[in-house]
Design an enzyme around this catalytic site. Structure first.
Site, PDB file in Angstrom:
ATOM      1  N   GLU A   1      11.524   2.245  12.705  1.00  0.00           N
ATOM      2  CA  GLU A   1      10.755   1.019  12.966  1.00  0.00           C
ATOM      3  C   GLU A   1      11.740  -0.098  13.245  1.00  0.00           C
ATOM      4  O   GLU A   1      12.680  -0.311  12.478  1.00  0.00           O
ATOM      5  CB  GLU A   1       9.896   0.626  11.762  1.00  0.00           C
ATOM      6  CG  GLU A   1       8.646   1.451  11.623  1.00  0.00           C
ATOM      7  CD  GLU A   1       7.696   0.929  10.541  1.00  0.00           C
ATOM      8  OE1 GLU A   1       7.902  -0.180  10.011  1.00  0.00           O
ATOM      9  OE2 GLU A   1       6.747   1.652  10.226  1.00  0.00           O
TER      10      GLU A   1
ATOM     11  N   GLU B   1       6.016  12.436   7.823  1.00  0.00           N
ATOM     12  CA  GLU B   1       6.351  11.417   8.813  1.00  0.00           C
ATOM     13  C   GLU B   1       7.848  11.153   8.828  1.00  0.00           C
ATOM     14  O   GLU B   1       8.490  11.147   7.780  1.00  0.00           O
ATOM     15  CB  GLU B   1       5.578  10.134   8.457  1.00  0.00           C
ATOM     16  CG  GLU B   1       5.613   9.064   9.516  1.00  0.00           C
ATOM     17  CD  GLU B   1       4.688   7.880   9.174  1.00  0.00           C
ATOM     18  OE1 GLU B   1       3.497   8.098   8.852  1.00  0.00           O
ATOM     19  OE2 GLU B   1       5.173   6.746   9.222  1.00  0.00           O
TER      20      GLU B   1
ATOM     21  N   ARG C   1      14.435  -0.942  -8.478  1.00  0.00           N
ATOM     22  CA  ARG C   1      13.200  -0.307  -8.073  1.00  0.00           C
ATOM     23  C   ARG C   1      12.943   1.000  -8.816  1.00  0.00           C
ATOM     24  O   ARG C   1      11.809   1.455  -8.922  1.00  0.00           O
ATOM     25  CB  ARG C   1      13.313  -0.033  -6.578  1.00  0.00           C
ATOM     26  CG  ARG C   1      12.070   0.467  -5.948  1.00  0.00           C
ATOM     27  CD  ARG C   1      12.297   0.489  -4.453  1.00  0.00           C
ATOM     28  NE  ARG C   1      11.292   1.270  -3.794  1.00  0.00           N
ATOM     29  CZ  ARG C   1      11.377   1.661  -2.528  1.00  0.00           C
ATOM     30  NH1 ARG C   1      12.452   1.339  -1.813  1.00  0.00           N
ATOM     31  NH2 ARG C   1      10.422   2.350  -1.986  1.00  0.00           N
TER      32      ARG C   1
ATOM     33  N   ASP D   1      10.272   8.242  10.457  1.00  0.00           N
ATOM     34  CA  ASP D   1      10.078   6.914  11.063  1.00  0.00           C
ATOM     35  C   ASP D   1      11.320   6.195  11.516  1.00  0.00           C
ATOM     36  O   ASP D   1      12.263   6.041  10.734  1.00  0.00           O
ATOM     37  CB  ASP D   1       9.557   5.939   9.985  1.00  0.00           C
ATOM     38  CG  ASP D   1       8.112   6.065   9.718  1.00  0.00           C
ATOM     39  OD1 ASP D   1       7.367   6.351  10.631  1.00  0.00           O
ATOM     40  OD2 ASP D   1       7.739   5.851   8.546  1.00  0.00           O
TER      41      ASP D   1
END
Ligand SMILES: *[C@@H]1O[C@H](CO)[C@@H](O)[C@H](O)[C@H]1NC(C)=O
Length: 279
Positions: free
Chosen positions: A100, A96, A267, A98
């Site tokens: 957005e 994918e 993260r 993307d």
């Protein structure tokens, strides 16, 4: 027999390119019960209200391409709404690419969220603010996808490059054809300020518009790519970023990037994903 398909066969035999196609030929409104509309073949609108959003997808499946679309996003108080515009394959190991667009309160900036999934794995977010109001007018959002890289551009300015890093063990989307998809939906549980700002339904329906779709692409039909059979390699299939584009990319990233997974050390306490360390 449908005329458009004949047209495509002819186009692809001479060079695997399709240009400025008619929305009726290219896209199907796939959901939204009448909330998605194609108008005169050259304008497409999606809308969202409390009951439902809407979406469309391309009839063709692509395996590499240079794809432009102009979008004009939901104006005014668009907080809580998300306009997604992306390429995606099917199945649990999907690929994918993307774009957005996360709405915001009137006067507050949209966030352009980007991601790349390969073989079902994403987590490669980069987010941007834009240098213009994306609701005031149409702007061109482009994806260049070739064996070297994936480049996201806005009005011709590259904002993100995802390089093919297969040589260091990072899967690259190259084995699964993808369709173009777009949808307008409610995501007020996370979209605006992390979900703090909710959709104001008194402003509904929310509408996003699309025009000037332009694609040079390899179309896959029954497992065969139009580029394989055309015998001539279109230039975009090996296109790099020239110096000017690299400079624009640095400009956009320096001034407009608001999140980069490759610098989010909290993260990734064990170290960044390998592609983050590529030059
Ligand atoms: C909305 O506006 C705020 C304030 O300017 C900003 O921090 C945020 O990135 C904007 N976008 C979203 C989707 O929250």
């Amino acid at each position: 027999m449908r005329l458009p398909s004949l047209y495509f066969v002819a186009m692809f035999l001479i060079g695997s390119t399709l240009v400025s196609a008619n929305f009726y030929d290219e896209f199907d409104i796939t959901w939204g019960d009448g909330r998605g509309k194609i108008i005169n073949g050259d304008l497409l609108t999606l809308s969202l209200d409390k009951t439902s959003g809407s979406g469309f997808e391309s009839r063709n499946e692509y395996m590499y391409g240079k794809i432009d679309m102009q979008l004009k996003l939901v104006p005014g108080n668009s907080a809580g709404t998300v306009t997604a515009y992306y390429l995606s394959s099917k199945g649990s190991n999907w690929d994918e690419i993307d774009f957005e667009f996360l709405g915001n309160l009137s006067g507050d900036p949209y966030t352009l969220h980007t991601n790349v999934f390969s073989q079902g794995k994403g987590n490669r977010e980069q987010q941007f603010h834009l240098w213009f109001d994306p609701t005031a007018d149409f702007h061109t959002y482009s994806i260049l996808w070739n064996p070297k890289h994936i480049v996201f551009s806005v009005d011709g300015t590259p904002i993100r490059e995802f390089k093919n890093a297969e040589s260091i063990g990072v899967p690259f989307p190259k084995d699964q054809p993808m369709r173009i998809h777009s949808s307008l939906w409610n995501a007020d549980d996370w979209a605006t300020r992390g979900g703090l700002v909710k959709t104001d339904w008194t402003q509904a329906p929310f509408t996003a518009s699309y025009r000037n779709f332009k694609a040079e692409a390899c179309v896959v039909t029954s497992g065969k790519s139009s580029c394989a059979s055309s015998g001539n390699n279109p230039p975009w299939l090996s296109e790099d970023l020239d110096n000017t584009k690299q400079e624009r990319l640095r400009w956009a990233q320096k001034n407009y990037m608001i999140y980069n997974y490759c610098s989010d050390s909290k993260r990734f306490p064990q170290g960044f994903p390998p592609e983050c360390n590529m030059a």
